[in-house]
Enzyme design. Structure first.
Site, PDB file in Angstrom:
ATOM      1  CE1 TYR A  41      -4.503   2.614 -12.330  1.00  0.00           C
ATOM      2  CE2 TYR A  41      -5.228   2.876 -10.226  1.00  0.00           C
ATOM      3  CZ  TYR A  41      -4.242   3.200 -11.033  1.00  0.00           C
ATOM      4  OH  TYR A  41      -3.173   3.716 -10.557  1.00  0.00           O
ATOM      5  CG  HIS A  89      -4.347   8.362  -9.643  1.00  0.00           C
ATOM      6  ND1 HIS A  89      -3.401   8.514  -8.936  1.00  0.00           N
ATOM      7  CD2 HIS A  89      -4.444   9.296 -10.505  1.00  0.00           C
ATOM      8  CE1 HIS A  89      -2.791   9.771  -9.065  1.00  0.00           C
ATOM      9  NE2 HIS A  89      -3.633  10.111 -10.205  1.00  0.00           N
TER      10      HIS A  89
HETATM   11 ZN    ZN Z   1      -0.237   9.741  -5.460  1.00  0.00          ZN
HETATM   12 ZN    ZN Z   2      -2.553   7.518  -7.162  1.00  0.00          ZN
END
Ligand code: ZN
Ligand code: ZN
Length: 345
Positions: free
Chosen positions: A125, A121
């Site tokens: 970004y 994640h």
């Molecule tokens: Zn998470």
């Molecule tokens: Zn996350």
């Protein structure tokens, strides 16, 4: 209060099946068919079934479109990516820290899988920002978590609770850290997610929103896994299952909802298509859901249903039978029918 000790890697004198999630004894050998909590196997399978990488998402259209967003949208875009990066960086670390102090090897394994996804994640970004803006602006976005007053105030309790566990690992501090982990996974990200879905429903930045929807699916499963582990750990340590602790949790949820509403007014106030009252209802609805997952009662009885109806097309009904909004890739995430159940998350 007894400090939890960092668990040895291998301890052949102990049995493979752990005697407790935290502060117990276990050999360090993991046999998924011999778990203290057999349902943890499913938690891991559900998380693993969501594998994706940021680079698979095609950003070609977003690269062109970003310049055409209004100034307000561009600013919100960069701020919200800054917020998400501020939350997902520590999520990687907290998952590893919980793993360090867990005795149960299945919990270590689940946390390792969660940590891996959180790290993707965080990478996503940087991937999004490097596609759409200059290095200078990327840098500013990633500095938000330690420069933006509103964001820092919003995150103050997370910082305290996570660092308290890091500095003084006990049953109590790990339980509190897990409460905050469920708040992050199930609530703090969601006004940010809504911003991107709102762009997508106006046919803007669909690549970014696709990626956000993958992150969103992961967070829903993480929230489910962590709240299940929390409940099991609390059941093993009934002396912490007190009225005072329950009240503490409700207080954190109320405070978090307030902070989320302040934040959403600050960052989404001028965004066309987002109704802040509806957003407030959505945040309260998320709080109710997460409280139920922790085994507690709803505190916003008027928001047992999601008042932000349009967002359902993007995230609220993920499963493998419905076609979700984002069809630009042919990938199918959850293939085995008994592993779905996003509706419950
Ligand atoms: Zn998470
Ligand atoms: Zn996350």
């Amino acid at each position: 209060m007894a400090t939890l000790t960092r668990v040895k890697v291998l301890n052949p004198a102990h049995s493979n099946k752990s005697t407790a999630i935290f502060g117990g004894e276990a050999s360090g050998i993991l046999n998924w068919n011999d778990l203290a909590h057999p349902h943890f196997y499913t938690l891991r399978q559900r998380i693993r079934s969501l594998f994706w990488t940021a680079n698979e998402v095609d950003m070609t259209q977003d690269v062109k479109q970003f310049a055409n967003l209004s100034k307000v949208e561009q600013e919100a875009f960069l701020k919200i990516i800054g917020l998400l990066a501020t939350l997902d960086g520590p999520q990687t670390v907290i998952a590893m820290k919980i793993a360090d102090f867990a005795t149960d090897p299945s919990v270590k394994s689940i946390m390792a899988t969660i940590a891996d996804q959180e790290s993707e994640h965080n990478h996503s970004y940087a991937y999004v920002l490097s596609s759409v803006t200059t290095l200078d602006k990327q840098m500013v976005s990633f500095e938000m978590g330690r420069t933006d007053e509103v964001l820092m105030k919003r995150n103050a309790r997370i910082v305290d609770i996570y660092n308290e566990f890091a500095e003084n690992p006990t049953i109590e501090t790990v339980l509190k850290a897990m409460v905050y982990t469920t708040l992050l996974e199930g609530l703090f990200f969601y006004s940010g997610f809504a911003f991107f879905y709102n762009l997508a429903r106006h046919q803007k930045m669909v690549g970014t929103s696709t990626m956000i929807s993958y992150i969103n699916r992961d967070e829903l499963q993480h929230g489910k896994a962590i709240s299940d582990i929390f409940r099991a750990a609390l059941a093993e340590n009934p002396e912490y299952n007190t009225e005072a602790f329950t009240e503490w949790i409700y207080d954190q949820f109320r405070h978090s909802v307030e902070q989320e509403l302040i934040w959403s007014r600050y960052v989404l106030g001028e965004i066309e298509g987002i109704d802040l009252d509806e957003m407030a209802g959505y945040v309260k609805y998320r709080a109710n859901k997460m409280l139920r997952m922790l085994g507690l009662s709803e505190i916003y009885p008027e928001f047992t249903d999601n008042p932000m109806k349009w967002i359902r097309a993007y995230v609220d009904n993920f499963d493998d039978t419905k076609t979700d909004f984002f069809e630009q890739t042919s990938r199918q995430y959850v293939k085995t029918s008994d592993l779905n159940g996003f509706d419950d998350l």
